[in-house]
Design a protein around this motif. Structure first.
Motif, PDB file in Angstrom:
ATOM      1  N   GLU A  85      34.698  27.955  68.999  1.00 12.69           N
ATOM      2  CA  GLU A  85      34.148  28.990  68.114  1.00 12.69           C
ATOM      3  C   GLU A  85      34.633  30.385  68.486  1.00 12.69           C
ATOM      4  O   GLU A  85      34.458  31.334  67.727  1.00 12.69           O
ATOM      5  N   ILE A  86      35.195  30.502  69.694  1.00 13.49           N
ATOM      6  CA  ILE A  86      35.447  31.838  70.240  1.00 13.49           C
ATOM      7  C   ILE A  86      36.903  32.276  70.086  1.00 13.49           C
ATOM      8  O   ILE A  86      37.830  31.509  70.316  1.00 13.49           O
ATOM      9  N   THR A  87      37.062  33.544  69.705  1.00 12.34           N
ATOM     10  CA  THR A  87      38.350  34.224  69.779  1.00 12.34           C
ATOM     11  C   THR A  87      38.242  35.242  70.900  1.00 12.34           C
ATOM     12  O   THR A  87      37.374  36.123  70.867  1.00 12.34           O
ATOM     13  N   LEU A  88      39.079  35.101  71.914  1.00 13.47           N
ATOM     14  CA  LEU A  88      39.022  36.017  73.052  1.00 13.47           C
ATOM     15  C   LEU A  88      40.078  37.104  72.866  1.00 13.47           C
ATOM     16  O   LEU A  88      41.272  36.812  72.735  1.00 13.47           O
ATOM     17  N   CYS A  89      39.634  38.363  72.829  1.00 11.63           N
ATOM     18  CA  CYS A  89      40.559  39.491  72.723  1.00 11.63           C
ATOM     19  C   CYS A  89      40.761  40.092  74.110  1.00 11.63           C
ATOM     20  O   CYS A  89      39.783  40.398  74.796  1.00 11.63           O
ATOM     21  N   VAL A  90      42.013  40.257  74.516  1.00 12.78           N
ATOM     22  CA  VAL A  90      42.285  40.746  75.871  1.00 12.78           C
ATOM     23  C   VAL A  90      43.401  41.781  75.869  1.00 12.78           C
ATOM     24  O   VAL A  90      44.268  41.776  75.001  1.00 12.78           O
ATOM     25  N   TYR A  91      43.366  42.666  76.877  1.00 10.61           N
ATOM     26  CA  TYR A  91      44.512  43.537  77.141  1.00 10.61           C
ATOM     27  C   TYR A  91      45.638  42.674  77.708  1.00 10.61           C
ATOM     28  O   TYR A  91      45.371  41.730  78.473  1.00 10.61           O
ATOM     29  N   GLY A  92      46.867  43.010  77.347  1.00 10.20           N
ATOM     30  CA  GLY A  92      48.024  42.191  77.705  1.00 10.20           C
ATOM     31  C   GLY A  92      48.168  41.935  79.197  1.00 10.20           C
ATOM     32  O   GLY A  92      48.631  40.861  79.603  1.00 10.20           O
ATOM     33  N   ASP A  93      47.752  42.916  80.044  1.00  9.67           N
ATOM     34  CA  ASP A  93      47.928  42.774  81.497  1.00  9.67           C
ATOM     35  C   ASP A  93      47.280  41.516  82.052  1.00  9.67           C
ATOM     36  O   ASP A  93      47.650  41.027  83.112  1.00  9.67           O
ATOM     37  N   LEU A  94      46.252  41.013  81.338  1.00  8.87           N
ATOM     38  CA  LEU A  94      45.469  39.911  81.901  1.00  8.87           C
ATOM     39  C   LEU A  94      46.061  38.541  81.621  1.00  8.87           C
ATOM     40  O   LEU A  94      45.681  37.558  82.250  1.00  8.87           O
ATOM     41  N   MET A  95      46.989  38.489  80.680  1.00  9.09           N
ATOM     42  CA  MET A  95      47.428  37.190  80.162  1.00  9.09           C
ATOM     43  C   MET A  95      47.990  36.268  81.244  1.00  9.09           C
ATOM     44  O   MET A  95      47.755  35.080  81.225  1.00  9.09           O
ATOM     45  N   ARG A  96      48.753  36.858  82.183  1.00  8.59           N
ATOM     46  CA  ARG A  96      49.438  35.983  83.136  1.00  8.59           C
ATOM     47  C   ARG A  96      48.773  35.927  84.506  1.00  8.59           C
ATOM     48  O   ARG A  96      49.318  35.362  85.448  1.00  8.59           O
ATOM     49  N   VAL A  97      47.613  36.536  84.646  1.00  5.99           N
ATOM     50  CA  VAL A  97      46.942  36.521  85.952  1.00  5.99           C
ATOM     51  C   VAL A  97      46.553  35.086  86.297  1.00  5.99           C
ATOM     52  O   VAL A  97      45.914  34.405  85.497  1.00  5.99           O
ATOM     53  N   PRO A  98      46.964  34.621  87.482  1.00  2.85           N
ATOM     54  CA  PRO A  98      46.659  33.229  87.816  1.00  2.85           C
ATOM     55  C   PRO A  98      45.174  33.005  88.073  1.00  2.85           C
ATOM     56  O   PRO A  98      44.543  33.746  88.821  1.00  2.85           O
TER      57      PRO A  98
END
Lengths: 377, 76
Positions: A85-98
């Motif tokens: 049900e969820i769409t998560l909106c994030v700043y780009g910096d977070l995308m590749r954080v392990p």
């Protein structure tokens, strides 16, 4: 670009450096921590360390929000995003954080999770308006600089009566982290003679909060902009304070930072957020009263209340030195993974992911200098 | 994450919004957190919001200080 180019002038930088050489006392060592990743980036990119006398050492601090976010919070965000049900909106910096077990938001997105990179919280609000059938969660992280935009998104959601917008809040506070470093650091392993203080955080909180530190811990602080000449000038101001035996909060970034800061933003933050009792920082551990959560009155906008979220404790890769690097006691080149297993393409730790992280800055600029030095020796 | 850049206000829009220019690239930004900003003023822009107005006089004062310190330090 006006207000940028003037502060990148090489000739002026060399003149300022000569001045620092003439004022720094040869008989003593100076160690200054630049708190912010923005300063670390400027120091690395423009080679600021290279023009300083050998007895002035810059120590990279923990002021990179992506780097200090514990893995458990990344894991929680990935779990949220897996909810259909969820769409998560994030700043780009977070995308590749392990996250744990090699997971990341990028991989979750590739696996079908609805994760969208946004530039501004205003974009997240637009998504919520456009897609009323979806639950829009904004993954909010950052220091005081980035908190007002989150507050404004909540205010807008309230005004627009959006029922499908909430925030996974991870906002943290700079003064609390500075205090933790000063209270827990061992002067043997981390000698500190002063701080280059935050630039854009201070546009919000002003210079007043730093006065107490300077007095209580007898450490000079100079708030500085993120351009190279700002940093060099701040170092000159710190050298002068040390030489005079002063410990004051001074402001080099007067073009944007006032003593009181941004009162409108402060009022909005105070209305919507309250202090958490404690929050975990990667590298620094649990720090009391160092982070924000939404007040009870805004509970409908709080993803942590709205969705069942388990608190997760996750461990860093044992070989990753991010923690010690964030505390300033180790340098990226002291880490076994640096440049071998851990590069910006395959980051093992957060310090390599964010462009403000010490490891990413070293990788992009510093390693060449280090190898040239080794070759010369 | 805390990075922010100077931008020049080129047009005021309703609801505390504005069009701002970053070296010629124009985008919309929120002015909700700053007061008394007009066309031609520079702001500190961060993720679509103006966090502060850049004070022209203080900028000139800073540059003057930098130049003085650099002059004095320059080798004769």
């Amino acid at each position: 670009m006006k207000h940028l180019d003037e502060y990148r002038d090489g000739g002026l930088a060399r003149g300022l450096a000569a001045r620092i050489h003439s004022e720094a006392k040869p008989g003593r060592a100076y160690a200054f921590m630049e708190f912010c990743g923005g300063h670390t980036h400027a120091v690395s990119r423009y080679g600021v360390q290279d023009i300083l006398p050998e007895n002035i050492r810059l120590i990279h601090g923990p002021g990179c929000p992506v780097c200090v976010l514990p893995i458990g919070r990344i894991d929680q965000a990935i779990e949220l995003a897996k909810n259909p049900e969820i769409t998560l909106c994030v700043y780009g910096d977070l995308m590749r954080v392990p996250g744990s077990n090699g997971a990341s938001l990028t991989k979750a997105k590739a696996g079908g999770a609805d994760i969208r990179m946004i530039y501004s919280t205003l974009d997240a609000i637009s998504v919520a308006e456009r897609e009323p059938q979806r639950e829009i969660v904004f993954f909010a992280i950052g220091f005081e600089t980035t908190t007002p935009p989150t507050a404004m998104a909540i205010r807008l959601a309230q005004k627009k009566r959006l029922r499908n917008f909430s925030v996974f809040c991870n906002h943290v506070l700079t003064p609390a982290a500075m205090r933790q470093i000063l209270e827990t650091s061992d002067p043997q392993s981390l000698p500190l003679d002063g701080f280059i203080g935050p630039a854009h955080v201070s546009t919000i909180i002003g210079t007043a909060p730093y006065d107490a530190f300077a007095g209580e811990f007898r450490k000079p602080i100079v708030i500085a902009g993120f351009e190279p000449l700002d940093v060099v000038q701040a170092i000159l101001m710190l050298v002068r304070q040390v030489n005079d035996g002063r410990a004051e909060a001074e402001n080099e970034y007067i073009r944007a930072v006032t003593p009181d800061g941004n009162r409108i933003a402060q009022a909005e933050i105070a209305d919507i957020f309250e202090l958490r009792e404690s929050f975990e920082w990667r590298g620094l551990g649990e720090i009391p009263k160092s982070a924000l959560r939404l007040r009870e009155a805004y509970r409908d906008y709080d993803a942590e209340r709205r969705f069942s979220m388990e608190r997760r404790v996750a461990r860093d890769n044992p070989a990753c030195e991010c923690g010690a690097i964030l505390r300033g006691v180790k340098q990226p080149r002291d880490c076994k993974l640096f440049g071998t297993a851990c590069t910006p393409e395959t980051p093992m730790g957060a310090c390599m992911v964010s462009s403000e992280g010490s490891c990413a800055a070293y990788w992009a600029y510093g390693r060449f200098r280090a190898s040239q030095r080794r070759a010369a020796e | 994450m805390c990075l922010a850049i100077p931008a020049r206000v080129v047009e005021l829009l309703p609801d505390d919004m504005a069009r701002v220019s970053i070296d010629g690239v124009v985008q919309t930004a929120s002015l909700a957190f700053v007061e008394g900003v007009g066309i031609g003023d520079y702001i500190v822009l961060h993720v679509g919001y103006a966090l502060a107005r850049i004070d022209e006089e203080e900028a000139q004062r800073t540059l003057k200080l930098l130049q003085e310190a650099a002059m004095f330090g320059a080798p004769a």
